[in-house]
Design an enzyme around this catalytic site. Structure first.
Site, PDB file in Angstrom:
ATOM      1  N   SER A 193       0.847  -1.191   0.000  1.00  0.00           N
ATOM      2  CA  SER A 193       0.000   0.000   0.000  1.00  0.00           C
ATOM      3  C   SER A 193       0.886   1.245   0.000  1.00  0.00           C
ATOM      4  O   SER A 193       2.057   1.183  -0.401  1.00  0.00           O
ATOM      5  CB  SER A 193      -0.925  -0.029   1.222  1.00  0.00           C
ATOM      6  OG  SER A 193      -1.928   0.950   1.103  1.00  0.00           O
ATOM      7  N   ASN A 194       0.365   2.369   0.441  1.00  0.00           N
ATOM      8  CA  ASN A 194       1.150   3.603   0.506  1.00  0.00           C
ATOM      9  C   ASN A 194       0.627   4.446   1.672  1.00  0.00           C
ATOM     10  O   ASN A 194      -0.280   4.028   2.386  1.00  0.00           O
ATOM     11  CB  ASN A 194       1.074   4.360  -0.826  1.00  0.00           C
ATOM     12  CG  ASN A 194      -0.358   4.691  -1.189  1.00  0.00           C
ATOM     13  OD1 ASN A 194      -1.020   5.443  -0.498  1.00  0.00           O
ATOM     14  ND2 ASN A 194      -0.856   4.085  -2.264  1.00  0.00           N
ATOM     15  N   ARG A 195       1.202   5.639   1.825  1.00  0.00           N
ATOM     16  CA  ARG A 195       0.932   6.423   3.040  1.00  0.00           C
ATOM     17  C   ARG A 195      -0.301   7.317   2.955  1.00  0.00           C
ATOM     18  O   ARG A 195      -0.527   8.132   3.854  1.00  0.00           O
ATOM     19  CB  ARG A 195       2.166   7.285   3.339  1.00  0.00           C
ATOM     20  CG  ARG A 195       3.340   6.496   3.897  1.00  0.00           C
ATOM     21  CD  ARG A 195       4.581   7.356   3.964  1.00  0.00           C
ATOM     22  NE  ARG A 195       4.281   8.715   4.345  1.00  0.00           N
ATOM     23  CZ  ARG A 195       4.936   9.792   3.928  1.00  0.00           C
ATOM     24  NH1 ARG A 195       5.940   9.648   3.083  1.00  0.00           N
ATOM     25  NH2 ARG A 195       4.608  10.989   4.333  1.00  0.00           N
ATOM     26  N   ALA A 219      -4.647   7.551  -3.914  1.00  0.00           N
ATOM     27  CA  ALA A 219      -3.303   7.078  -4.262  1.00  0.00           C
ATOM     28  C   ALA A 219      -3.432   5.577  -4.548  1.00  0.00           C
ATOM     29  O   ALA A 219      -3.289   4.746  -3.642  1.00  0.00           O
ATOM     30  CB  ALA A 219      -2.338   7.348  -3.120  1.00  0.00           C
TER      31      ALA A 219
END
Ligand code: PMT
Length: 214
Positions: A21-23, A88
């Site tokens: 995943s991402n932030r 995102a």
């Protein structure tokens, strides 16, 4: 106006307990949804997994993976006048999801095979019609050049170029600093401001765009 907004990250599962995943916290997309609903727009928010409460007067569709987000966007796009993709979306997913938790065993390294996730904006560009499509570009270098490339490749009406390496801008924080870029070359660099204020500026741009067209 009927708006479709995406927010947050996607999660691409590796096994039942792990994911890529991402932030993204979802703050930028949720600020947009809140601001749009407060202006009286009918808002559908397609949200990846985030820890934010649902915005008032907004229909929230919860998704996990990029494939889920694509399906939800396709489904809800038909009834919308504009799409704002602040999510995102993970660009890669593990090629296979293990059905059971991966065990470490004795190995010191693990090589993952990754596959591209669907590009949501590219996959739906043929459904655009008269709708207005706005994307974001999260960049750490060559901000405007990279954002312009995405603006063209994804056939957008506006891209919000977001230098996510700047302090106080981009992922997780309450503020953001962006440049609005249009296909005709017009660019508007906004100062560091709250994500709600960025959302209001974006909705102002949209209102002018819709007025000009009608
Ligand atoms: O959520 P926050 O913590 O508030 O952080 C806000 C943010 C940094 C996530 C937001 O401001 C932002 O920049 N969102 C876009 C992040 C991103 O994925 O950018 P990108 O340059 O990788 O993608 C370009 C555009 O294509 C985006 O509109 C994205 O939603 C879309 N995309 C990306 C990948 C993909 N597979 N499909 C897509 O449609």
């Amino acid at each position: 106006m009927k708006l479709l907004i995406t927010a947050g990250p996607t999660r691409e599962p590796l096994d039942p307990v792990r994911f890529l995943s991402n932030r993204s916290s979802g703050r930028m997309g949720y600020a947009l949804a809140e601001a749009a609903a407060a202006r009286g727009h009918e808002v559908t928010l397609v949200s990846g997994p985030v820890a934010l409460p649902p915005p008032k007067d907004v229909q929230v569709i919860r998704v996990v993976t990029a494939a889920d987000m694509l399906a939800a966007v396709k489904l809800h796009l038909k009834k919308c006048d504009a799409l704002i993709m602040a999510a995102a979306v993970a660009d890669w997913r593990p090629a296979r999801m293990a059905p059971r938790k991966l065990k470490k065993g004795r190995q010191q390294t693990l090589t993952l095979e990754l596959k591209r996730t669907p590009d949501i904006l590219k996959s739906i560009s043929w459904l655009k019609g008269q709708r207005i499509f706005i994307g974001f570009a999260a960049e750490t270098h060559n901000l405007c050049a990279e954002a312009r490339r995405k603006l063209r490749a994804k056939k957008l009406d506006l891209i919000v170029a977001n230098d996510v390496s700047r302090p106080g801008a981009g992922f997780e924080v309450e503020t953001n600093q962006v440049v609005l870029l249009a296909p005709d070359g017009v660019a508007e660099a906004l100062p560091l401001m709250s994500k709600r204020a960025v959302a209001e500026r974006l909705l102002d741009w949209l209102a002018v765009r819709v007025r000009r067209r009608s």
